[in-house]
Design an enzyme around this catalytic site. Sequence first.
Site, PDB file in Angstrom:
ATOM      1  N   LYS A 116      74.609 -34.172   4.672  1.00  0.00           N
ATOM      2  CA  LYS A 116      74.262 -35.427   5.349  1.00  0.00           C
ATOM      3  C   LYS A 116      75.384 -35.901   6.260  1.00  0.00           C
ATOM      4  O   LYS A 116      75.130 -36.470   7.321  1.00  0.00           O
ATOM      5  CB  LYS A 116      73.914 -36.513   4.325  1.00  0.00           C
ATOM      6  CG  LYS A 116      72.592 -36.234   3.631  1.00  0.00           C
ATOM      7  CD  LYS A 116      71.953 -37.476   3.041  1.00  0.00           C
ATOM      8  CE  LYS A 116      70.541 -37.122   2.569  1.00  0.00           C
ATOM      9  NZ  LYS A 116      69.780 -38.210   2.039  1.00  0.00           N
ATOM     10  N   LYS A 200      64.763 -27.488   4.397  1.00  0.00           N
ATOM     11  CA  LYS A 200      63.906 -28.305   3.533  1.00  0.00           C
ATOM     12  C   LYS A 200      63.075 -29.282   4.362  1.00  0.00           C
ATOM     13  O   LYS A 200      63.563 -29.821   5.360  1.00  0.00           O
ATOM     14  CB  LYS A 200      64.872 -29.022   2.577  1.00  0.00           C
ATOM     15  CG  LYS A 200      64.374 -30.218   1.840  1.00  0.00           C
ATOM     16  CD  LYS A 200      65.498 -30.763   0.957  1.00  0.00           C
ATOM     17  CE  LYS A 200      65.972 -32.123   1.429  1.00  0.00           C
ATOM     18  NZ  LYS A 200      65.465 -33.261   0.703  1.00  0.00           N
ATOM     19  N   LYS A 203      62.581 -36.218   5.512  1.00  0.00           N
ATOM     20  CA  LYS A 203      62.215 -37.429   6.271  1.00  0.00           C
ATOM     21  C   LYS A 203      63.001 -37.517   7.563  1.00  0.00           C
ATOM     22  O   LYS A 203      62.540 -38.080   8.545  1.00  0.00           O
ATOM     23  CB  LYS A 203      62.578 -38.683   5.461  1.00  0.00           C
ATOM     24  CG  LYS A 203      61.800 -38.925   4.215  1.00  0.00           C
ATOM     25  CD  LYS A 203      62.443 -40.128   3.486  1.00  0.00           C
ATOM     26  CE  LYS A 203      62.080 -40.155   2.023  1.00  0.00           C
ATOM     27  NZ  LYS A 203      63.130 -40.705   1.168  1.00  0.00           N
TER      28      LYS A 203
HETATM   29  N1  AQP Z   1      61.332 -30.719   0.683  1.00  0.00           N
HETATM   30  C1  AQP Z   1      61.275 -31.138  -0.559  1.00  0.00           C
HETATM   31  N2  AQP Z   1      60.671 -30.383  -1.507  1.00  0.00           N
HETATM   32  C2  AQP Z   1      60.573 -30.812  -2.785  1.00  0.00           C
HETATM   33  N3  AQP Z   1      61.079 -31.993  -3.211  1.00  0.00           N
HETATM   34  C3  AQP Z   1      61.687 -32.777  -2.299  1.00  0.00           C
HETATM   35  N4  AQP Z   1      62.280 -33.997  -2.394  1.00  0.00           N
HETATM   36  C4  AQP Z   1      62.739 -34.355  -1.171  1.00  0.00           C
HETATM   37  N5  AQP Z   1      62.472 -33.397  -0.278  1.00  0.00           N
HETATM   38  C5  AQP Z   1      61.821 -32.404  -0.946  1.00  0.00           C
HETATM   39  C6  AQP Z   1      62.367 -34.768  -3.625  1.00  0.00           C
HETATM   40  O1  AQP Z   1      61.812 -36.048  -3.369  1.00  0.00           O
HETATM   41  C7  AQP Z   1      62.485 -36.991  -4.221  1.00  0.00           C
HETATM   42  C8  AQP Z   1      62.874 -38.201  -3.434  1.00  0.00           C
HETATM   43  O2  AQP Z   1      63.836 -37.890  -2.509  1.00  0.00           O
HETATM   44  P1  AQP Z   1      64.786 -39.004  -1.890  1.00  0.00           P
HETATM   45  O3  AQP Z   1      64.141 -40.286  -1.773  1.00  0.00           O
HETATM   46  O4  AQP Z   1      66.092 -38.963  -2.566  1.00  0.00           O
HETATM   47  O5  AQP Z   1      64.881 -38.494  -0.474  1.00  0.00           O
HETATM   48  P2  AQP Z   1      65.539 -37.252   0.052  1.00  0.00           P
HETATM   49  O6  AQP Z   1      65.714 -36.153  -0.939  1.00  0.00           O
HETATM   50  O7  AQP Z   1      66.747 -37.700   0.752  1.00  0.00           O
HETATM   51  O8  AQP Z   1      64.328 -36.893   0.930  1.00  0.00           O
HETATM   52  P3  AQP Z   1      64.387 -36.331   2.316  1.00  0.00           P
HETATM   53  O9  AQP Z   1      63.036 -36.300   2.845  1.00  0.00           O
HETATM   54  O10 AQP Z   1      65.117 -35.052   2.337  1.00  0.00           O
HETATM   55  O11 AQP Z   1      65.197 -37.429   3.097  1.00  0.00           O
HETATM   56  P4  AQP Z   1      66.416 -37.202   4.037  1.00  0.00           P
HETATM   57  O12 AQP Z   1      65.883 -36.523   5.218  1.00  0.00           O
HETATM   58  O13 AQP Z   1      66.875 -38.616   4.301  1.00  0.00           O
HETATM   59  O14 AQP Z   1      67.414 -36.388   3.284  1.00  0.00           O
HETATM   60  C9  AQP Z   1      63.658 -36.262  -4.864  1.00  0.00           C
HETATM   61  O15 AQP Z   1      63.298 -35.895  -6.179  1.00  0.00           O
HETATM   62  C10 AQP Z   1      63.808 -35.027  -4.020  1.00  0.00           C
HETATM   63  O16 AQP Z   1      64.322 -33.940  -4.754  1.00  0.00           O
END
Ligand code: AQP
Length: 338
Positions: A116, A200, A203
């Site tokens: 990040k 992956k 968002k």
């Molecule tokens: N691609 C993915 N496949 C499976 N599980 C996923 N999670 C996130 N992306 C995937 C799971 O979703 C839960 C919530 O995640 P979060 O709110 O912590 O957000 P994040 O992991 O930061 O989600 P993003 O979409 O990847 O956001 P950004 O782009 O901001 O980093 C967790 O259980 C996570 O494992």
Amino acid sequence: MTTPRHPRVLSGVQPTGALHLGNYLGALVKFTRLQHEMETFIFVADLHAITQWQDPKLLKSQVREIAAAYLAAGLDPKIATIFPQSAVPEHAELAWVFNCVARLGWLDRMTQFKDKAGKHKERESVGLYTYPVLQAADILIYKATHVPVGEDQKQHLELTRDIAQKFNHDFDVPDFFPQPEAVIEGPGARIMSLRDGTSKMSKSDPSDYSRINLTDDADAILQKVRKARTDPEPLPETLEELKARPEAQNLVGIYAALDGRTSADVLTEFAGVGFGTFKPRLADLAVAKLGPVGEAMRRYMSDPAEIDRILTAGAARAREVAAPTLAEVKSIVGYWAG
Ligand code: AQP
């Protein structure tokens, strides 16, 4: 000072934008299943969200949107405790103690921070760096034993276990905190971008075509699946043959996760079939599974007062469990106020 007599689930999602298929399959579907098997606490991670800039005028509605997604995915507030993290101050108080238990070297190894922060880590918030410590507090304040998450959270869960163990050891309170287990299994644990099978689904990916959002309508889902990157080969018979084809592997995994099957099972049905046939089948399945979730989300979002009532009641219930743990921790640490 014992671990809970029964298993307990804890997890959460950050209110940082529209939820996608990865969040749904990696997290929400598991929450919904586990609520019938164990006592379940699911929070909206607004403390975590502000580790990166969030518009204060939007944050509350973002929290409601995640709560609406939980409800739409099938979380039942009569069974599961659903609450905003910031309404339970015990998370942040325990995180401070854990900041003093965790070692810098442990945090330096966290790959999510490196991903990040990229090349400009000195410009990131201290909160983003200590995020996994707060995550340990989220879990251990409930003495949770099971943490359903996507595979990207595996390393953070290992850190939580290390913190629990070091706390128990340093303060000579064996078994005070349990060693929580990550619940990661299944083809939904790592959903990849539709544009690049090696990153992956996320968002924060600038391309909306990289992900399927829970609020996408049927048309958008069809378009995104149709445009998903693939290769010209038909689907193979074995998982081994799929390994070198990340995009194909991802689409098969998505199909399997949406249909509650294994990828091997999907290959048995589709071996020899090309993407011209497989993609429309996948799109139909995605629309059938996600359409009702998006519709239910919109219905819940149209009644914010009801969401607020659920979140307020959930926070009160969560504090009933979190406050005694924190009181014990204060006493163990030897705080003046403990
Ligand atoms: N691609 C993915 N496949 C499976 N599980 C996923 N999670 C996130 N992306 C995937 C799971 O979703 C839960 C919530 O995640 P979060 O709110 O912590 O957000 P994040 O992991 O930061 O989600 P993003 O979409 O990847 O956001 P950004 O782009 O901001 O980093 C967790 O259980 C996570 O494992």
